[in-house]
Design an enzyme around this catalytic site. Structure first.
Site, short mmCIF file in Angstrom:
data_model
loop_
_atom_site.label_atom_id
_atom_site.label_comp_id
_atom_site.label_asym_id
_atom_site.label_seq_id
_atom_site.Cartn_x
_atom_site.Cartn_y
_atom_site.Cartn_z
N ARG A 99 0.81 -1.23 0.00
CA ARG A 99 0.00 0.00 0.00
C ARG A 99 0.84 1.26 0.00
O ARG A 99 0.37 2.34 -0.32
CB ARG A 99 -0.87 0.02 1.27
N HIS A 136 5.70 -25.99 12.59
CA HIS A 136 7.10 -26.46 12.48
C HIS A 136 7.36 -27.75 13.27
O HIS A 136 7.91 -28.70 12.75
CB HIS A 136 8.07 -25.38 12.98
C1 BG6 Z 1 8.36 -18.44 12.43
C2 BG6 Z 1 7.72 -17.98 13.71
O1 BG6 Z 1 7.48 -19.26 11.72
O2 BG6 Z 1 9.54 -19.15 12.73
C3 BG6 Z 1 8.69 -17.13 14.51
O3 BG6 Z 1 6.56 -17.24 13.42
C4 BG6 Z 1 10.00 -17.85 14.72
O4 BG6 Z 1 8.12 -16.76 15.77
C5 BG6 Z 1 10.54 -18.40 13.39
O5 BG6 Z 1 10.92 -16.95 15.29
C6 BG6 Z 1 11.74 -19.30 13.61
O6 BG6 Z 1 12.32 -19.61 12.38
P1 BG6 Z 1 13.88 -19.97 12.27
O7 BG6 Z 1 14.06 -20.36 10.84
O8 BG6 Z 1 14.62 -18.73 12.66
O9 BG6 Z 1 14.11 -21.08 13.23
#
Ligand code: BG6
Length: 488
Positions: free
Chosen positions: A50, A242
């Site tokens: 935006r 995750h």
């Molecule tokens: C994201 C979360 O999906 O993954 C975050 O929303 C988190 O809160 C992040 O910090 C962690 O990802 P990575 O790749 O840094 O372990």
């Protein structure tokens, strides 16, 4: 020797292009692949937001953020400038009616034969509207795909509403639901380790494995994302996606090929076999925590409520004893743990085997084998074996790791997860993306636990920033006569 597989020319439209994820992850990932020569001529990256910018000022923003988020990619200024030539900007309020989309339509008309990707790096509340507008503007041609960033909703009902709405414009074959953990090298390596090594699979079951631990510890707090995070919490933010995806890859049965649906069907079976945790089980099987002020790596860090500016019951840490009701895994707990503002950034899967059935060498020789898969940092695999300590003084047995450090074994630059995932979208390879029924199953299990917590009530246990989470987390596993594997 790894080589880059060519991909077709594409137009990647990034909604939310001035946002944190785009500047921190997407553009640096694309720059890296451009420098590696994988992005074909005629490809364009079209930022949509935006903000009152034009292509020149947006390029300046991407250039500036490159210095911050991909400093290692700054070596060749001429090439970086060539990358920026591929970047365009279209100012658009994604919620605006279809007429407002004419600028984007005109831009895309120039690349009618390109693979067309709509990457939604926006709040999930905009997903359906954007998909709908893309459809109304006639932009969802036969080459078009949509990419949805997590979180896809905040529970099963809202996630279904999003998937239904997006599904009216993009069918499942053209919908890419990102879980960036699936793009991490060691995560992909899990499948290779399990199914390309005859040694592993025969011992991969309750016959030899005592339990599994999955830890994703972060040093960071909620940074500037307090508003989102406070409504989400660690269970929705990290576990629903995750950690459950990691659990699936450890636990799935062998897919009959690397075909996307073969893998995703096996993951779905794992999620469907996850035992639900209701209000009666939750107190013994789960722990919620929230960080308070402390020292992280020697630096003082504020508490969560200070960071979000209010008292809150949102959990920033969670530990769970999960169980999978299948023949392979019955009786093998999967202990999951994730938290913000922990002592060190560390993502690890620990497969703890049973001790030898007879202690021939006394207590020293009864140490159980342990396989540790380090996802980040220092990616690698360590297998702890018992060996005889060399030298005189009797027979002493010690656990020693066989150490496969990827940094030592391979000299290639370690790509960020988004690089692989973005190129997979261009190629149309869905293997590392979540199918709708997987997301449903993960939410269904998560909803059960959220409901249990809501019924029980109470506040999360406080833990000092910079530690290993609340003591209740140690007790959760200690009750089963086990301990978290936390290297010194
Ligand atoms: C994201 C979360 O999906 O993954 C975050 O929303 C988190 O809160 C992040 O910090 C962690 O990802 P990575 O790749 O840094 O372990």
């Amino acid at each position: 020797m790894a080589e880059f597989i060519p991909v077709p020319a594409f137009d990647l439209v990034v909604f939310g292009a001035t946002g944190d994820l785009s500047l921190r992850k997407l553009f640096p990932a694309l720059l890296h692949r451009f420098l590696d020569g994988q992005i074909p001529a005629q490809s364009r990256i079209i930022g949509v937001a935006r903000g009152d910018l034009d292509t020149a000022s947006f390029r300046a923003l991407v250039h500036e953020s490159r210095g911050r988020f991909a400093p290692d990619a700054c070596v060749d200024e001429a090439k970086c400038a060539a990358f920026l030539e591929r970047v365009e900007y279209v100012r658009l309020d994604a919620g605006a009616p279809a007429e407002a989309w004419s600028g984007l339509s005109r831009t895309l008309a120039d690349g009618a034969d390109n693979v067309r990707i709509f990457y939604l790096s926006t709040a999930p509340s905009l997903f359906v509207t954007i998909a709908q507008r893309v459809g109304e503007a006639g932009l969802a041609n036969e080459h078009a795909r949509i990419v949805l960033e997590k979180p896809i909703g905040r529970d099963l009902a809202s996630s279904r509403a999003i998937n239904d709405g997006v599904g009216r414009v993009f069918d499942e074959r053209h919908t890419f639901r990102i879980d960036h953990y699936l793009g991490k090298e060691t995560v992909q390596n899990l499948l290779v380790l399990r199914f390309a090594n005859m040694l592993i699979e025969p011992v991969w079951s309750r016959a030899t494995i005592d339990h599994v631990q999955i830890t994703v510890a972060e040093e960071v707090g909620v940074e500037g994302r307090g508003e989102y995070y406070d409504k989400s919490g660690a269970l929705r933010d990290m576990v629903q996606n995750h950690l459950l995806q990691l659990l699936c890859l450890v636990a799935l049965e062998s897919p009959n090929s690397m075909d996307a649906d073969a893998i995703r069907t096996e993951k779905l079976k794992v999620l469907s076999a996850l035992r639900r945790i209701g209000p009666r089980e939750a107190p013994a099987k789960t722990v919620r925590g929230q960080y308070c002020a402390g020292l992280v790596q020697g630096k003082s860090a504020p508490g969560y409520s200070e960071e979000v500016g209010k008292a809150s019951n949102t959990e920033t840490f969670v530990a769970i004893k999960a169980e999978i009701d299948t023949w392979r895994w019955a009786g093998v707990p999967f202990y999951l743990r994730t938290g913000k503002r922990m002592g060190a950034r560390r993502s690890e899967i620990v497969v703890q085997f049973k001790p030898p059935p007879v202690a021939m060498f006394g207590a020293e020789g009864a140490n159980a084998n342990r396989l540790v898969l380090r996802l980040q940092p220092d990616e690698g695999v360590r297998l702890w074996l018992n060996v005889k300590e060399p030298g005189p003084g009797g027979l002493h047995v010690r656990p020693v790791p066989l150490n496969l450090s990827f940094a030592d074994a391979f000299t290639l630059r370690y790509p960020d997860a988004y690089e692989r995932l973005l190129m997979d979208v261009v190629r149309g390879n869905l293997s590392l993306f979540m199918r709708r029924d997987e997301v449903d199953a993960a939410w269904s299990w998560t909803d059960g636990l959220l409901g249990a917590w809501a019924e029980i009530g109470g506040a999360p246990h406080p833990y000092a920033a910079g530690g290993n989470g609340p003591t209740q987390s140690a007790l959760l596993i200690d009750r089963d006569g086990r301990a978290w594997w936390d290297p010194e």
